[in-house]
Design an enzyme around this catalytic site. Structure first.
Site, PDB file in Angstrom:
ATOM      1  N   CYS A  10     -12.190   3.969 -29.045  1.00 31.46           N
ATOM      2  CA  CYS A  10     -13.477   4.587 -29.361  1.00 31.46           C
ATOM      3  C   CYS A  10     -14.176   5.208 -28.155  1.00 31.46           C
ATOM      4  CB  CYS A  10     -14.379   3.537 -29.994  1.00 31.46           C
ATOM      5  SG  CYS A  10     -14.710   2.192 -28.868  1.00 31.46           S
ATOM      6  N   GLU A  11     -13.496   5.346 -27.015  1.00 34.10           N
ATOM      7  CA  GLU A  11     -14.145   5.925 -25.832  1.00 34.10           C
ATOM      8  C   GLU A  11     -13.662   7.355 -25.611  1.00 34.10           C
ATOM      9  OE1 GLU A  11     -15.509   4.067 -22.746  1.00 34.10           O
ATOM     10  OE2 GLU A  11     -15.940   2.310 -23.970  1.00 34.10           O
ATOM     11  N   GLY A  67       0.766  -1.235   0.000  1.00 29.01           N
ATOM     12  CA  GLY A  67       0.000   0.000   0.000  1.00 29.01           C
ATOM     13  C   GLY A  67       0.797   1.285   0.000  1.00 29.01           C
ATOM     14  N   ARG A 122      -4.670   3.762 -15.802  1.00 32.36           N
ATOM     15  CA  ARG A 122      -4.731   4.452 -14.504  1.00 32.36           C
ATOM     16  C   ARG A 122      -5.374   5.833 -14.567  1.00 32.36           C
ATOM     17  NH1 ARG A 122      -1.378   5.534 -11.190  1.00 32.36           N
ATOM     18  NH2 ARG A 122      -2.600   4.773  -9.451  1.00 32.36           N
ATOM     19  N   TYR A 161       0.969  -1.657 -11.974  1.00 33.16           N
ATOM     20  CA  TYR A 161      -0.428  -1.605 -12.418  1.00 33.16           C
ATOM     21  C   TYR A 161      -0.525  -0.960 -13.810  1.00 33.16           C
ATOM     22  CZ  TYR A 161      -0.839  -2.780  -7.520  1.00 33.16           C
ATOM     23  OH  TYR A 161      -0.672  -3.387  -6.307  1.00 33.16           O
ATOM     24  N   TYR A 216      -8.649   5.894 -12.358  1.00 28.91           N
ATOM     25  CA  TYR A 216      -8.488   6.598 -11.071  1.00 28.91           C
ATOM     26  C   TYR A 216      -8.211   8.088 -11.232  1.00 28.91           C
ATOM     27  CZ  TYR A 216      -7.185   1.719 -10.148  1.00 28.91           C
ATOM     28  OH  TYR A 216      -7.133   0.360 -10.112  1.00 28.91           O
TER      29      TYR A 216
HETATM   30  C1  LIG Z   1      -3.286  -8.292  -0.189  1.00 29.45           C
HETATM   31  C2  LIG Z   1      -2.454  -7.272  -0.910  1.00 29.45           C
HETATM   32  N1  LIG Z   1      -1.161  -7.147  -0.581  1.00 29.45           N
HETATM   33  C3  LIG Z   1      -0.367  -6.243  -1.198  1.00 29.45           C
HETATM   34  C4  LIG Z   1      -0.861  -5.419  -2.197  1.00 29.45           C
HETATM   35  C5  LIG Z   1       0.076  -4.445  -2.849  1.00 29.45           C
HETATM   36  O1  LIG Z   1      -0.270  -3.112  -2.706  1.00 29.45           O
HETATM   37  P1  LIG Z   1       0.667  -1.968  -3.269  1.00 29.45           P
HETATM   38  O2  LIG Z   1       0.971  -2.276  -4.685  1.00 29.45           O
HETATM   39  O3  LIG Z   1      -0.128  -0.736  -3.105  1.00 29.45           O
HETATM   40  O4  LIG Z   1       1.909  -1.956  -2.430  1.00 29.45           O
HETATM   41  C6  LIG Z   1      -2.210  -5.511  -2.565  1.00 29.45           C
HETATM   42  C7  LIG Z   1      -2.761  -4.620  -3.593  1.00 29.45           C
HETATM   43  O5  LIG Z   1      -3.927  -4.536  -3.859  1.00 29.45           O
HETATM   44  C8  LIG Z   1      -3.025  -6.478  -1.908  1.00 29.45           C
HETATM   45  O6  LIG Z   1      -4.320  -6.623  -2.244  1.00 29.45           O
END
Ligand SMILES: Cc1ncc(COP(=O)(O)O)c(C=O)c1O
Length: 411
Positions: free
Chosen positions: A339-340, A236, A309, A368, A313
């Site tokens: 096409c969007e 996260g 992204r 991502y 988001y």
């Molecule tokens: C269970 C779990 N661990 C780790 C991560 C990795 O998160 P990040 O890429 O934000 O570090 C995620 C991302 O969704 C997750 O669902």
């Protein structure tokens, strides 16, 4: 050029050569930046085995094997990611099958694959794991439970996963009974309590709050047949896409380690974005320019099917010309070709000097990015390349048109 050690540094002439030889759009990753990205975590954590790279951020085998060579583990969310982890060289015992919703079949596959830890996050997963635990190659299944701490961590609403109303994990009050159920089951060794607050977090205080909640659960389970040995704090930690300074993993690790002093538990970290985001770029060529509402727009050959992204988001990544400078007012839109109308890579950019045929680089696309690409509009997904020093190679070719309909039958 971004000067962070974990940011891709790919010379403009190399990007031009790649565009000429491989075409655009293309994802380009920098191996040294990947090593620096994981190094930011290994330094403060100490033991690389306590880091499980979240594969969902980038599953390219070449990227994974660069990370594997650093000695870390990996967190996988599906049998597909599990297969990729194995193909990239991760030994099964360094794989955590993470706490996202899993089918009964997926749980059986993980157990048969001999994963080092499986994190369960609902009653049906617990039941499936208990049913199949004795089939694990070592005869014993190390298990964890994902807890939903009920904390708002300040991420984009789609990326917040630890709220009380989130679909993931068990509520704290459910945990003790389920833990005791696992401890009593044959062939199961409960070991870990896990949480994951969300993705793209800028502050570290929510982790501290969640950890304190976990410590109260550890305390309430101290008389259980199996004590809690490990707290998995998920991933996260964010990347500041608008600047060149990121939240520091060392500060997070120091803070959390200080909370467990004297308590016999270890911490596990599951970073994804913070390891790989800065290490990759998306290379695209401008197809043409047009005016929209009095402002210029650049329509590129990469769109939201390649990099979702912004459309998903509203994420604004730096977009710069490969040759040339930023100039003019910040009002140029960067659009994709599909096409969007919502097919956008960025808004409000100083890209007035850019002409059709010019190359642009969208930075910090290593997390991502490709993993969320789709074949919408029957667009082949772009190639992925890995740079090391002054050498580059294709590590996944561009999809061909035939790849698009492989296995389909015209009736
Ligand atoms: C269970 C779990 N661990 C780790 C991560 C990795 O998160 P990040 O890429 O934000 O570090 C995620 C991302 O969704 C997750 O669902």
């Amino acid at each position: 050029m971004n000067t962070l050690p974990h940011a891709a540094r790919i010379p403009p002439d190399m990007l031009s050569e790649i565009a000429d030889r491989v075409g655009t759009p293309a994802y380009v990753y920098d191996a040294r930046a990947l090593e620096a990205g994981i190094g930011r975590w290994i330094g403060p954590v100490g033991d690389p085995a306590r880091i499980s790279f979240a594969a969902k951020a980038n599953t390219n085998l070449a990227v994974l094997s660069v990370l594997e060579r650093a000695g870390i583990g990996i967190e996988v969310a599906t049998p597909g990611e599990l297969g990729r982890a194995r193909a990239a060289g991760f030994p099964a015992d360094r794989i955590v099958f993470g706490g996202v919703p899993k089918s009964r079949e997926a749980i059986r596959e993980g157990i048969h694959g001999g994963v080092g830890l499986i994190v369960l996050q609902s009653g049906h997963e617990v039941a499936a794991a208990i049913e199949h635990a004795c089939e694990s190659p070592g005869g014993e299944l190390a298990a964890g439970l994902r807890v939903r701490p009920g904390i708002r961590a300040g991420a984009h609403p789609s990326l917040e996963t630890g709220r009380a109303d989130a679909k993931f994990g068990l509520a704290p009050e459910e945990v003790p009974a389920v833990w005791r159920q696992l401890a009593a089951a044959e062939c199961v060794v409960p070991r870990t309590l896990a949480f994951h607050l969300g993705s793209g977090l800028e502050q570290i205080d929510p982790y501290e709050q969640a950890l304190d909640l976990m410590l109260s659960l550890v305390h309430s389970l101290s008389d259980a047949d199996a004590p809690v040995l490990e707290l998995d704090v998920g991933g996260g930690l964010g990347v500041d896409y608008a600047s060149e300074s990121d939240p520091d993993p060392a500060a997070l690790v120091r803070l959390l380690e200080s909370r467990i002093t004297g308590i016999p538990v270890k911490l596990r970290f599951e970073p994804g974005r913070s390891v790989v985001a800065r290490a990759g770029v998306l290379l695209t060529r401008v197809l043409y320019r047009r005016e929209r509402n009095g402002s210029p727009a650049l329509v590129c050959d990469a769109g939201y099917t390649d990099f979702a992204r912004n459309a998903l988001y509203g994420a604004e990544h730096a977009i710069v010309p490969v040759h040339g400078e930023l100039s003019g007012d910040p009002n140029v839109e960067v659009l994709g070709p599909t096409c969007e109308s919502g097919d956008r890579l960025g808004t409000g950019r100083r890209l007035h000097g850019v002409r059709p045929g010019d190359l642009l680089v969208l930075r910090d696309a290593g997390a991502y990015g490709f993993v969320m690409a789709s074949n919408y509009n029957s667009r082949p997904r772009p190639p992925e390349l890995l740079v090391r020093g002054d050498a580059w190679r294709v590590v996944r070719p561009r999809e061909s048109l035939e790849d698009l309909w492989r296995g389909e039958v015209a009736s």
